[in-house]
Every structure is written in structure tokens, then in C-alpha cells.
Write a protein that holds these residues in place. Structure first.
Motif, PDB file in Angstrom:
ATOM      1  N   PRO A 224      43.765  -6.564  92.831  1.00 13.90           N
ATOM      2  CA  PRO A 224      43.992  -6.124  94.212  1.00 13.90           C
ATOM      3  C   PRO A 224      45.189  -5.208  94.394  1.00 13.90           C
ATOM      4  CG  PRO A 224      43.370  -8.436  94.188  1.00 13.90           C
ATOM      5  CD  PRO A 224      43.555  -8.033  92.750  1.00 13.90           C
ATOM      6  N   GLU A 225      46.310  -5.492  93.705  1.00 11.57           N
ATOM      7  CA  GLU A 225      47.505  -4.685  93.934  1.00 11.57           C
ATOM      8  C   GLU A 225      47.363  -3.252  93.434  1.00 11.57           C
ATOM      9  OE1 GLU A 225      48.142  -6.411  89.814  1.00 11.57           O
ATOM     10  OE2 GLU A 225      47.319  -7.103  91.734  1.00 11.57           O
ATOM     11  N   LYS A 226      46.411  -3.003  92.535  1.00 13.10           N
ATOM     12  CA  LYS A 226      46.220  -1.657  91.992  1.00 13.10           C
ATOM     13  C   LYS A 226      45.284  -0.802  92.847  1.00 13.10           C
ATOM     14  CE  LYS A 226      48.722  -1.473  88.182  1.00 13.10           C
ATOM     15  NZ  LYS A 226      49.720  -0.410  87.938  1.00 13.10           N
ATOM     16  N   GLY A 227      44.627  -1.418  93.846  1.00 14.84           N
ATOM     17  CA  GLY A 227      43.952  -0.640  94.867  1.00 14.84           C
ATOM     18  C   GLY A 227      42.587  -0.087  94.550  1.00 14.84           C
ATOM     19  N   VAL A 228      41.878  -0.635  93.568  1.00 14.72           N
ATOM     20  CA  VAL A 228      40.557  -0.092  93.283  1.00 14.72           C
ATOM     21  C   VAL A 228      39.603  -0.334  94.440  1.00 14.72           C
ATOM     22  CG1 VAL A 228      39.672  -2.165  92.089  1.00 14.72           C
ATOM     23  CG2 VAL A 228      38.759   0.108  91.516  1.00 14.72           C
ATOM     24  N   ASP A 229      39.765  -1.440  95.163  1.00 16.18           N
ATOM     25  CA  ASP A 229      38.912  -1.691  96.329  1.00 16.18           C
ATOM     26  C   ASP A 229      39.207  -0.686  97.439  1.00 16.18           C
ATOM     27  OD1 ASP A 229      41.407  -2.894  96.418  1.00 16.18           O
ATOM     28  OD2 ASP A 229      40.752  -4.653  97.539  1.00 16.18           O
ATOM     29  N   LEU A 230      40.481  -0.310  97.615  1.00 18.29           N
ATOM     30  CA  LEU A 230      40.839   0.745  98.563  1.00 18.29           C
ATOM     31  C   LEU A 230      40.153   2.049  98.198  1.00 18.29           C
ATOM     32  CD1 LEU A 230      42.693   2.191 100.695  1.00 18.29           C
ATOM     33  CD2 LEU A 230      44.383   2.385  98.872  1.00 18.29           C
ATOM     34  N   LEU A 231      40.189   2.404  96.925  1.00 20.42           N
ATOM     35  CA  LEU A 231      39.579   3.646  96.462  1.00 20.42           C
ATOM     36  C   LEU A 231      38.075   3.653  96.710  1.00 20.42           C
ATOM     37  CD1 LEU A 231      39.409   6.328  94.973  1.00 20.42           C
ATOM     38  CD2 LEU A 231      39.493   5.049  92.817  1.00 20.42           C
ATOM     39  N   LEU A 232      37.409   2.563  96.376  1.00 18.72           N
ATOM     40  CA  LEU A 232      35.954   2.519  96.548  1.00 18.72           C
ATOM     41  C   LEU A 232      35.566   2.613  98.018  1.00 18.72           C
ATOM     42  CD1 LEU A 232      35.024  -0.196  93.893  1.00 18.72           C
ATOM     43  CD2 LEU A 232      34.689   2.283  93.738  1.00 18.72           C
ATOM     44  N   GLU A 233      36.359   2.002  98.888  1.00 23.16           N
ATOM     45  CA  GLU A 233      36.076   2.114 100.322  1.00 23.16           C
ATOM     46  C   GLU A 233      36.238   3.552 100.790  1.00 23.16           C
ATOM     47  OE1 GLU A 233      37.492   0.214 104.622  1.00 23.16           O
ATOM     48  OE2 GLU A 233      38.086  -0.762 102.741  1.00 23.16           O
ATOM     49  N   ALA A 234      37.270   4.231 100.299  1.00 23.74           N
ATOM     50  CA  ALA A 234      37.471   5.629 100.668  1.00 23.74           C
ATOM     51  C   ALA A 234      36.356   6.511 100.109  1.00 23.74           C
ATOM     52  CB  ALA A 234      38.830   6.106 100.149  1.00 23.74           C
ATOM     53  N   TRP A 235      35.932   6.228  98.896  1.00 25.41           N
ATOM     54  CA  TRP A 235      34.881   7.028  98.251  1.00 25.41           C
ATOM     55  C   TRP A 235      33.565   6.919  99.018  1.00 25.41           C
ATOM     56  CZ3 TRP A 235      35.537  10.487  94.446  1.00 25.41           C
ATOM     57  CH2 TRP A 235      34.399  10.977  93.788  1.00 25.41           C
ATOM     58  N   ALA A 374      40.495   8.790 101.969  1.00 29.11           N
ATOM     59  CA  ALA A 374      39.230   9.509 102.081  1.00 29.11           C
ATOM     60  C   ALA A 374      39.461  10.958 102.489  1.00 29.11           C
ATOM     61  CB  ALA A 374      38.322   8.809 103.089  1.00 29.11           C
ATOM     62  N   ALA A 375      40.395  11.189 103.413  1.00 28.03           N
ATOM     63  CA  ALA A 375      40.683  12.554 103.846  1.00 28.03           C
ATOM     64  C   ALA A 375      41.314  13.376 102.733  1.00 28.03           C
ATOM     65  CB  ALA A 375      41.602  12.517 105.061  1.00 28.03           C
ATOM     66  N   ALA A 376      42.054  12.724 101.852  1.00 24.16           N
ATOM     67  CA  ALA A 376      42.769  13.437 100.791  1.00 24.16           C
ATOM     68  C   ALA A 376      41.876  13.792  99.613  1.00 24.16           C
ATOM     69  CB  ALA A 376      43.941  12.594 100.305  1.00 24.16           C
ATOM     70  N   LEU A 377      40.792  13.080  99.415  1.00 33.74           N
ATOM     71  CA  LEU A 377      39.949  13.312  98.231  1.00 33.74           C
ATOM     72  C   LEU A 377      39.442  14.756  98.144  1.00 33.74           C
ATOM     73  CD1 LEU A 377      38.018   9.923  98.151  1.00 33.74           C
ATOM     74  CD2 LEU A 377      39.539  10.781  96.356  1.00 33.74           C
ATOM     75  N   PRO A 378      38.831  15.315  99.197  1.00 34.33           N
ATOM     76  CA  PRO A 378      38.381  16.714  99.069  1.00 34.33           C
ATOM     77  C   PRO A 378      39.530  17.706  98.962  1.00 34.33           C
ATOM     78  CG  PRO A 378      37.991  15.875 101.297  1.00 34.33           C
ATOM     79  CD  PRO A 378      38.392  14.710 100.461  1.00 34.33           C
ATOM     80  N   VAL A 379      40.673  17.391  99.588  1.00 37.18           N
ATOM     81  CA  VAL A 379      41.849  18.258  99.469  1.00 37.18           C
ATOM     82  C   VAL A 379      42.309  18.315  98.012  1.00 37.18           C
ATOM     83  CG1 VAL A 379      44.275  18.520 100.109  1.00 37.18           C
ATOM     84  CG2 VAL A 379      42.594  17.860 101.836  1.00 37.18           C
ATOM     85  N   ALA A 380      42.350  17.158  97.361  1.00 37.77           N
ATOM     86  CA  ALA A 380      42.779  17.110  95.967  1.00 37.77           C
ATOM     87  C   ALA A 380      41.797  17.827  95.053  1.00 37.77           C
ATOM     88  CB  ALA A 380      42.934  15.653  95.529  1.00 37.77           C
ATOM     89  N   ARG A 381      40.519  17.652  95.328  1.00 36.44           N
ATOM     90  CA  ARG A 381      39.528  18.325  94.474  1.00 36.44           C
ATOM     91  C   ARG A 381      39.662  19.840  94.578  1.00 36.44           C
ATOM     92  NH1 ARG A 381      32.954  18.612  94.597  1.00 36.44           N
ATOM     93  NH2 ARG A 381      32.657  18.749  92.337  1.00 36.44           N
ATOM     94  N   ALA A 382      39.837  20.340  95.811  1.00 36.28           N
ATOM     95  CA  ALA A 382      39.952  21.785  95.998  1.00 36.28           C
ATOM     96  C   ALA A 382      41.278  22.323  95.448  1.00 36.28           C
ATOM     97  CB  ALA A 382      39.823  22.123  97.485  1.00 36.28           C
ATOM     98  N   GLY A 383      42.334  21.523  95.546  1.00 34.83           N
ATOM     99  CA  GLY A 383      43.655  22.009  95.147  1.00 34.83           C
ATOM    100  C   GLY A 383      44.015  21.798  93.701  1.00 34.83           C
ATOM    101  N   ALA A 384      43.185  21.060  92.955  1.00 34.38           N
ATOM    102  CA  ALA A 384      43.520  20.729  91.568  1.00 34.38           C
ATOM    103  C   ALA A 384      43.790  21.950  90.693  1.00 34.38           C
ATOM    104  CB  ALA A 384      42.428  19.853  90.964  1.00 34.38           C
ATOM    105  N   PRO A 385      42.955  22.987  90.713  1.00 35.82           N
ATOM    106  CA  PRO A 385      43.243  24.127  89.833  1.00 35.82           C
ATOM    107  C   PRO A 385      44.599  24.769  90.103  1.00 35.82           C
ATOM    108  CG  PRO A 385      40.981  24.224  90.641  1.00 35.82           C
ATOM    109  CD  PRO A 385      41.662  23.141  91.425  1.00 35.82           C
ATOM    110  N   GLY A 386      45.017  24.790  91.378  1.00 34.75           N
ATOM    111  CA  GLY A 386      46.292  25.395  91.707  1.00 34.75           C
ATOM    112  C   GLY A 386      47.489  24.591  91.250  1.00 34.75           C
ATOM    113  N   LEU A 387      47.334  23.271  91.143  1.00 41.31           N
ATOM    114  CA  LEU A 387      48.463  22.411  90.764  1.00 41.31           C
ATOM    115  C   LEU A 387      48.466  22.026  89.282  1.00 41.31           C
ATOM    116  CD1 LEU A 387      49.102  19.892  93.684  1.00 41.31           C
ATOM    117  CD2 LEU A 387      50.128  22.109  93.222  1.00 41.31           C
ATOM    118  N   ALA A 388      47.394  22.313  88.560  1.00 41.12           N
ATOM    119  CA  ALA A 388      47.324  21.896  87.158  1.00 41.12           C
ATOM    120  C   ALA A 388      48.499  22.415  86.327  1.00 41.12           C
ATOM    121  CB  ALA A 388      45.989  22.332  86.548  1.00 41.12           C
ATOM    122  N   PRO A 389      48.854  23.704  86.409  1.00 39.61           N
ATOM    123  CA  PRO A 389      50.012  24.159  85.610  1.00 39.61           C
ATOM    124  C   PRO A 389      51.309  23.459  86.002  1.00 39.61           C
ATOM    125  CG  PRO A 389      48.691  26.021  86.372  1.00 39.61           C
ATOM    126  CD  PRO A 389      48.199  24.818  87.118  1.00 39.61           C
ATOM    127  N   ALA A 390      51.491  23.203  87.300  1.00 38.45           N
ATOM    128  CA  ALA A 390      52.709  22.530  87.750  1.00 38.45           C
ATOM    129  C   ALA A 390      52.769  21.089  87.259  1.00 38.45           C
ATOM    130  CB  ALA A 390      52.781  22.565  89.274  1.00 38.45           C
TER     131      ALA A 390
END
Length: 422
Positions: A224-235, A374-390
């Protein structure tokens, strides 16, 4: 320099980032020319112990006589410069600090959790952050709520251990705090500033990052403390396939929850527990690594592994996670810290970021809530290429073995020059 590294390994059935870090640190020190004398015990040894040894187990967190005998012999024979302690429970006990001091050997301890105060070590109970034992001479709430191994008796033993060894912990010559938040925790406990050094962990350099894969990776203990249930609910708040694949790796009590999600949705894949090669493959197959902790997770090893491979991280704004992705690192430009979430307008690649998502140098952090994640998931997917070098640059600057091992050797040298215990 000759160093004893003391650690009680967690059970292999419950993969531990702490075990991984200790193994890596020993290898990194050896590569740097330090002579390392491992003083290692494992909780996996317990089932095969003799009846007499098992009978003594209840007192071992307070005083483990066999470990003290073996350590005393090691110190007498090899005369090391420093003893570096990680986890002492249950087979070493904090008494190793006293044994080392009796032999004139200074002690350094890396603080991986909140075990000086909290019987479970994580400040988390019944699905929420809990600090009920903070400031108490005896952790009665831990006993009442069966915080250690879900046992009132074992919780009473651990609470007693923490009370008995308060003086032991205050005699440690130097504490390694993995983040400034852990340094604050130690100060609250009564440790003076001059005995605290902030130094993060490291993982081996995997080499030049491969091109980003697709989708997300969650790799942690399924509890529970690692939040996998939180992630699945957001997904589940997104249509099937809208975000690519969510890969989940690890084992634990919430494994049935993950297996059910994988059976329900083809865009959720359960990988089980992975070896080192499997971890590397899983990271490389993904574009973003998720750290959905619900507790003040100190310094999740999976984030360092992600940054080393040039994968940005989406995490909750708890514990050391914001620091690791550069969302609250000192001297960051204005508008990139959690306090500036509402006004943040730029993310990876220059794309707009909705209020509630705090962009950092190597990822994003959000409140530990399903809607925010849930709101952050698509933001992260779209922004990943820009942040990978950083992400890779942050690893090289802050978490690379060449940087961290030098810091550690300097800590050893400092404690041998100016021992400070009382």
C-alpha cells in the motif's frame, strides 16, 4: 582505507532497494581502491537457524550476542578505520555501534528510513502517513496498532528496542542523510548538525541511454505505501491503449490487484519480480518511470535507475521524490518547485503543463491523489522526449558513482580525523 560494511539483508522474497544499494556501494568502494570487509547477515538465514538461535531471536533487535562476538573478532583481526552500518535489524542490532566503539572504531550510518522513531520505519499506517510515535519516549501507538510485522508482541519489542537504543543512535559518529528531509528528521531526533552529512545513493552507470521506449514502468514492492493501487486507479481513468503500455514489476501483498488489472486491460502488463537484466530491459522498453509512493519515500532506487537510463520520472510529491527529479532542488529557477505548481506553465519540450503538476529538471511531481496522477500521465508521455537528456544529465551530476563514491570516501576520512561521539 579499510572499511567494515555492516548490513542485515532484507528477505530476497521481498526485493529491497536497500540491498541493491549496499551491493552497489561495496562494488564502487572496491573499484575506488578501498578495502571493504562485508559484515553481512540475511533475514533469509532465519528459517535454517538452530533451535537455540531461533529462541534468541526475540531479543536480537536489542542485543544480538552472536553478531557481537563475530564483529568483535573481525574488528580485532583487521583493525578497520570505520564501520559503515546500514540496516541492523533483526540479526545485527544497533549494539554493533557499541561494539565498534569499544574497539575504538568510529561508526557511520546511512539512514534509509525513519526507524530511529517509527517501528515500521516508514511513517505510514492504515493507508495514511502517520507520525504518532514522534517525540514519545516509548512508541505506544506502534504497539496499539501492531505496526511491526502486524504483531503486537513484535511491535512492543521494536518499540522497546528504539527506546533502549536512543543513546546508541546518538553516539553514532556520522550520519549519512540521503536527502535534506532525512537530515531534518535526524535533527528532530537530537542529532547535531556537525554529525550529519547529506549524500545520495548511486547505481552503476548502465552506459549511453538507448532511445526511449513507449509507455510507463512501475517497479516497486507491491504494497500500500508504494502506491500501486493509486496508479491503477489513475490509469483506469483513461481509455484502453490511450497511454501506451503500463508495465508493473515487483512482488508483494497487492500482487493480486495487479494481476486482476492485467487480466482486465490489455494495456497493463505484469512482469513479476525481475533480476538485474530484467530491470534494465524493462526500463529501456519504457519512456517514463512512475514512483507513486504514498509515504515519504526517502530515495527510491528505481528513480536513480531511471535517470541513469535517461528516462524521466513521474512521481508523487512526497519524501525525496521531488528532490530526485529536480522539482525542489536548491537553487532551481523560480516556478519549478511544488510551491509554484499553480503558476507552472512549461514542461518537457516547452509544452503547457496544467495546474497541479509540478515540472522539474528530470520529471514531474503531483499530489498523491488519483485525479492528479491521472491528469499527469498524458503530460508525462508527451513531455518524455524533451526531458530524457536532462534525466541522464541529472544522474551524471548528482547520482553517478564517480560523484557519490568520492563523497563517501571523504566522509570516512573526516570521521577518522575528527571522531565526534560522546
Amino acid at each position: 582505507m579499510r572499511i567494515v560494511v555492516a548490513h542485515n539483508r532484507y528477505r530476497e522474497a521481498q526485493p529491497s532497494g536497500e540491498n541493491t544499494i549496499v551491493d552497489s556501494e561495496i562494488a564502487q568502494l572496491t573499484d575506488a581502491g578501498v578495502e571493504v570487509l562485508p559484515f553481512i547477515r540475511s533475514s533469509d538465514e532465519i528459517p535454517s537457524m538452530s533451535k537455540v538461535a531461533k529462541a534468541l531471536l526475540p531479543i536480537s533487535p536489542i542485543w544480538a550476542p552472536r553478531a557481537q562476538h563475530d564483529l568483535s573478532r573481525l574488528l580485532t583481526e583487521h583493525r578497520p578505520d570505520v564501520l559503515h552500518l546500514h540496516n541492523p535489524y533483526p540479526l545485527l542490532s544497533p549494539w554493533v555501534v557499541r561494539t565498534a566503539h569499544r574497539h575504538g572504531v568510529p561508526v557511520v550510518q546511512t539512514v534509509h528510513n525513519y526507524r530511529q522513531v517509527c517501528s515500521s520505519g516508514i511513517y505510514f499506517r492504515d493507508g495514511v502517513i502517520c507520525q504518532d510515535c514522534k517525540g514519545r519516549a516509548l512508541g505506544v501507538p506502534a504497539i496499539k496498532h501492531r505496526c511491526y510485522r502486524d504483531s503486537a508482541a513484535q511491535s512492543a519489542l521494536m518499540a522497546t528496542t528504539l527506546a533502549v537504543h536512543r543513546g546508541t543512535w546518538r553516539s553514532v559518529d556520522r550520519y549519512i542523510a540521503l536527502t535534506s528531509a532525512i537530515a531534518d528528521h535526524l535533527r528532530d531526533y537530537g542529532i547535531p548538525d556537525e554529525r550529519i552529512v547529506v549524500k545520495p545513493n548511486s547505481v552503476p552507470d548502465p552506459g549511453r541511454p538507448t532511445p526511449l521506449g513507449d509507455g510507463f514502468l512501475y517497479m516497486a514492492r507491491l504494497s500500500p505505501e508504494k502506491g500501486v493501487d493509486l496508479l491503477l486507479e489513475a490509469w483506469r481513468r483513461h481509455p484502453v491503449g490511450a497511454l501506451g503500455t503500463l508495465r508493473v514489476a515487483g512482488g508483494g501483498e497487492l500482487r493480486p490487484l495487479v494481476e486482476a488489472a492485467a487480466a482486465e486491460r490489455p494495456d497493463v502488463v505484469y512482469l513479476g519480480q525481475l533480476d538485474r537484466a530484467g530491470v534494465r530491459a524493462a526500463v529501456e522498453a519504457s519512456a517514463v518511470v512512475i514512483a507513486a509512493s504514498m509515504w515519504h519515500d526517502v530515495l527510491p532506487t528505481v528513480i536513480i535507475e531511471a535517470l541513469a537510463s535517461g528516462r524521466p520520472v513521474l512521481g508523487t510529491a512526497l519524501g525525496g521524490i521531488p528532490y530526485m527529479v529536480g522539482a525542489d532542488a536548491p537553487h532551481e529557477p523560480a516556478g519549478t518547485g511544488p510551491a509554484d505548481v499553480a503558476s507552472a506553465v512549461v514542461g518537457g519540450g516547452g509544452s503547457p503543463v496544467p495546474a497541479g503538476i509540478a515540472p522539474g529538471e528530470a520529471g514531474w511531481v503531483v499530489a498523491p491523489e488519483p485525479a492528479a496522477l491521472a491528469a499527469a500521465l498524458p503530460v508525462a508521455r508527451a513531455g518524455a522526449p524533451g526531458l530524457a537528456p536532462a534525466a541522464r544529465a541529472r544522474y551524471e551530476r548528482t547520482f553517478h558513482p564517480d560523484v557519490v563514491t568520492k563523497q563517501l570516501i571523504d566522509i570516512y576520512a573526516g570521521v577518522t580525523r575528527t571522531p565526534s561521539r560522546v
